[in-house]
Design an enzyme around this catalytic site. Structure first.
Site, short mmCIF file in Angstrom:
data_model
loop_
_atom_site.label_atom_id
_atom_site.label_comp_id
_atom_site.label_asym_id
_atom_site.label_seq_id
_atom_site.Cartn_x
_atom_site.Cartn_y
_atom_site.Cartn_z
N GLY A 1 -5.95 -11.03 6.48
CA GLY A 1 -4.93 -11.04 5.44
C GLY A 1 -5.36 -11.85 4.23
O GLY A 1 -5.25 -13.08 4.21
N THR B 1 -5.01 -10.08 0.78
CA THR B 1 -4.18 -9.58 -0.32
C THR B 1 -2.73 -10.06 -0.19
O THR B 1 -2.18 -10.11 0.91
CB THR B 1 -4.22 -8.04 -0.34
OG1 THR B 1 -5.59 -7.63 -0.36
CG2 THR B 1 -3.50 -7.48 -1.54
N SER C 1 -6.99 -8.05 -6.56
CA SER C 1 -8.33 -8.24 -7.14
C SER C 1 -8.55 -9.72 -7.46
O SER C 1 -9.64 -10.26 -7.28
CB SER C 1 -8.46 -7.43 -8.43
OG SER C 1 -8.16 -6.08 -8.20
N GLY D 1 -9.06 27.11 -2.73
CA GLY D 1 -7.98 27.76 -3.46
C GLY D 1 -6.63 27.25 -2.98
O GLY D 1 -6.48 26.07 -2.65
N GLY D 2 -5.65 28.16 -2.90
CA GLY D 2 -4.29 27.77 -2.50
C GLY D 2 -4.24 27.17 -1.11
O GLY D 2 -3.46 26.25 -0.84
N GLU E 1 -10.87 -3.02 -0.42
CA GLU E 1 -12.02 -3.94 -0.37
C GLU E 1 -12.72 -4.04 -1.73
O GLU E 1 -13.95 -4.11 -1.81
CB GLU E 1 -12.98 -3.55 0.75
CG GLU E 1 -12.25 -3.59 2.09
CD GLU E 1 -13.14 -3.85 3.30
OE1 GLU E 1 -14.20 -4.45 3.14
OE2 GLU E 1 -12.71 -3.46 4.39
C1 LIG Z 1 -4.17 1.16 2.85
C2 LIG Z 1 -4.63 -0.20 2.40
C3 LIG Z 1 -5.23 -1.06 3.31
C4 LIG Z 1 -5.60 -2.36 2.92
N1 LIG Z 1 -6.09 -3.24 3.86
C5 LIG Z 1 -6.25 -4.54 3.50
C6 LIG Z 1 -6.56 -5.53 4.48
O1 LIG Z 1 -6.74 -5.24 5.68
N2 LIG Z 1 -6.67 -6.83 4.09
C7 LIG Z 1 -6.47 -7.21 2.80
O2 LIG Z 1 -6.56 -8.40 2.52
N3 LIG Z 1 -6.20 -6.29 1.83
C8 LIG Z 1 -6.08 -4.98 2.16
N4 LIG Z 1 -5.76 -4.05 1.19
C9 LIG Z 1 -5.58 -4.50 -0.18
C10 LIG Z 1 -6.67 -4.00 -1.15
O3 LIG Z 1 -7.89 -4.66 -0.90
C11 LIG Z 1 -6.13 -4.24 -2.57
O4 LIG Z 1 -5.08 -3.29 -2.76
C12 LIG Z 1 -7.18 -4.09 -3.63
O5 LIG Z 1 -8.14 -5.12 -3.55
C13 LIG Z 1 -6.57 -4.11 -5.05
O6 LIG Z 1 -5.67 -5.16 -5.20
P1 LIG Z 1 -4.19 -4.87 -5.79
O7 LIG Z 1 -3.62 -3.76 -4.98
O8 LIG Z 1 -3.44 -6.12 -5.86
O9 LIG Z 1 -4.46 -4.31 -7.25
P2 LIG Z 1 -4.60 -5.20 -8.58
O10 LIG Z 1 -5.57 -6.29 -8.35
O11 LIG Z 1 -3.25 -5.54 -9.08
O12 LIG Z 1 -5.26 -4.14 -9.56
C14 LIG Z 1 -4.51 -3.16 -10.30
C15 LIG Z 1 -5.49 -2.46 -11.24
O13 LIG Z 1 -6.01 -3.41 -12.18
C16 LIG Z 1 -7.44 -3.38 -12.14
N5 LIG Z 1 -7.98 -4.72 -12.41
C17 LIG Z 1 -7.58 -5.89 -11.84
N6 LIG Z 1 -8.34 -6.90 -12.31
C18 LIG Z 1 -9.23 -6.35 -13.17
C19 LIG Z 1 -10.28 -6.88 -13.98
N7 LIG Z 1 -10.59 -8.17 -13.98
N8 LIG Z 1 -10.99 -6.02 -14.75
C20 LIG Z 1 -10.71 -4.69 -14.77
N9 LIG Z 1 -9.72 -4.14 -14.00
C21 LIG Z 1 -9.00 -4.96 -13.24
C22 LIG Z 1 -7.77 -2.92 -10.73
O14 LIG Z 1 -9.10 -2.41 -10.63
C23 LIG Z 1 -6.71 -1.87 -10.51
O15 LIG Z 1 -7.09 -0.66 -11.10
C24 LIG Z 1 -5.43 -2.74 1.57
C25 LIG Z 1 -4.87 -1.85 0.64
C26 LIG Z 1 -4.45 -0.60 1.06
C27 LIG Z 1 -3.78 0.29 0.04
#
Ligand SMILES: Cc1cc2nc3c(=O)[nH]c(=O)nc-3n(C[C@H](O)[C@H](O)[C@H](O)COP(=O)(O)OP(=O)(O)OC[C@H]3O[C@@H](n4cnc5c(N)ncnc54)[C@H](O)[C@@H]3O)c2cc1C
Length: 388
Positions: free
Chosen positions: A124, A126, A132, A345-346, A369
């Site tokens: 955990g 995120t 990010s 296709g469809g 990731e």
């Molecule tokens: C199905 C699923 C499984 C997951 N499993 C795990 C897990 O097991 N453990 C875990 O910890 N996380 C997990 N995640 C989380 C995943 O790693 C994050 O969703 C991902 O890293 C993006 O973070 P965010 O969703 O907060 O997007 P944000 O960070 O809010 O990003 C939103 C947008 O802004 C862009 N952005 C952000 N900062 C910048 C920057 N500096 N420059 C340019 N663009 C930027 C991003 O690229 C993106 O397009 C999972 C997510 C999903 C959907």
């Protein structure tokens, strides 16, 4: 210079493919439709040794290395991306942090069951306000006597709420560094600990048969020795963990592209239009030919990165190769699902053909990731650019 998998890895690929075709492929559409995590398959994958590729024999592991894990993920992912990510997260996010940073006591306690596929672990990182920008972690852990008290929330955590989940490693603020930056540490939280709530599973666009939950921590107490690795090193640990994970996600993307080639070739040979198989039309055949090029390129980048990792090359080199492979392979996989759907296709829009499921599954490859933007940032930094 050539780059080839060893004969052992190729034999292993055949074994995993046979297993995937027999045990997973026939049920993948149904699990997806029912949004059901097929927990009964996990011990079978464990018996094949899929969770033990990177772990030493002491904990029940084998000798496949990250390369072997990539072979397994590619082959499982070729029939079911949900189980592919389940395997990827089980090893890359569940086992790896404990293996690399755990004490001997922690390894002995958690790893044998995880490696055997009797248990799963999550990681955990995120949070609702930190993805990010993982350094913005708001979850707090305070040392009170001999216990950490954890308060906060995590989101999108894979393998965190299955009936065999044994623990989740979470990052949390444990103080402030001398330079004023937050001190972030990693702590293992056993499943079922009071104050640790696994919220209901998400309703996802894809990876519907994988297990993903929000987690809440309210006065959750774990013993002080559940700290994973050095206090204050949680951020560095997760960065190292993600390098391996990105290579493994690339392998999942390669499996997706290969599935799209296989499905497109079969369909283009069988479907007729204007009196001939559609594969006779260059407009169709050339698109599939392009998929073959991306599959080969993505596979090479992935296994090169895995080989750099397995042969102990400097971490900066591995990090760069991991980001390059992840960026290319995952974007190519999304494109491949779009092309394969077009070829169908469809019918490509109907769930009776697997391409529809892969089309939904692929998008997250560019996000999980580390998003494509984050990979571009890492690659640009590796080139010496002062990108933010
Ligand atoms: C199905 C699923 C499984 C997951 N499993 C795990 C897990 O097991 N453990 C875990 O910890 N996380 C997990 N995640 C989380 C995943 O790693 C994050 O969703 C991902 O890293 C993006 O973070 P965010 O969703 O907060 O997007 P944000 O960070 O809010 O990003 C939103 C947008 O802004 C862009 N952005 C952000 N900062 C910048 C920057 N500096 N420059 C340019 N663009 C930027 C991003 O690229 C993106 O397009 C999972 C997510 C999903 C959907």
């Amino acid at each position: 210079m050539t780059f080839e998998l060893s004969p052992e890895h190729e034999t292993f690929r055949a074994v995993v493919r046979e297993f995937a075709e027999a045990e997973i492929a026939p049920h993948a559409a149904q699990w997806d439709r029912e949004h059901r995590f097929p927990v009964e398959v996990i011990p079978k994958m464990g018996e094949l040794g899929l969770f033990g590729m990177t772990a030493p024999e002491d904990y029940g592991g084998g000798e496949g290395g990250l390369t072997g894990l990539c072979v397994a993920i590619e082959e499982i992912g070729r029939v079911d991306q949900s189980l592919g990510i389940t395997l990827e997260a089980a090893v890359g996010l569940g086992i790896s942090p404990i293996l690399h940073f755990g004490t001997e006591k922690q390894r002995q306690h958690w790893l044998p069951d995880l490696v055997a596929g009797r248990a799963l672990a999550g990681f955990g990182l995120t949070e609702p306000g930190a993805g990010s920008d993982a350094g913005a972690t708001a979850t707090k852990a305070t040392l009170e006597g001999e216990e950490w008290v954890i308060d906060g929330a995590k989101q999108f955590i894979t393998n965190s709420g299955t009936s065999i989940t044994s623990c989740v490693t979470v990052t949390a603020r444990t103080g402030t560094m001398p330079d004023g930056e937050p001190e972030i540490s990693a702590i293992i939280v056993p499943a079922g600990t009071p104050g640790f709530t696994v919220e209901p599973a998400y309703d996802k666009l894809g990876w519907r048969a994988s297990d993903t939950h929000p987690l809440v921590f309210e006065g959750c107490r774990v013993p002080a020795d559940h700290l994973l690795g050095e206090r204050g090193r949680g951020f560095a640990q997760f960065l190292a963990t993600l390098d391996e994970g990105r290579i493994a996600i690339s392998a999942l993307a390669v499996g997706c592209i290969q599935a799209m080639i296989d499905a497109s070739v079969a369909y283009a040979n069988e479907r007729t239009a204007f009196g001939v198989p559609i594969g006779r039309k260059q407009g169709v055949a050339f698109q599939i030919a392009d998929l073959e090029v991306t599959a080969q390129a993505a596979r090479q980048l992935t296994y090169k990165a895995a080989a750099l990792h397995d042969t102990g090359r400097p971490s900066a080199e591995v990090k760069h190769a991991a980001a390059v492979a992840k960026l290319y392979a995952t974007e190519a996989a999304v494109t491949a699902t779009r092309i394969a759907t077009q070829v169908h296709g469809g019918y490509g829009f109907m769930e009776e053909y697997p391409v529809a499921r892969f089309y939904r599954d692929a998008k997250i490859l560019e996000i999980g990731e580390g998003t494509s933007e984050v990979q571009r940032m890492l690659i640009a930094r590796g080139l010496g650019l002062p990108v933010e």
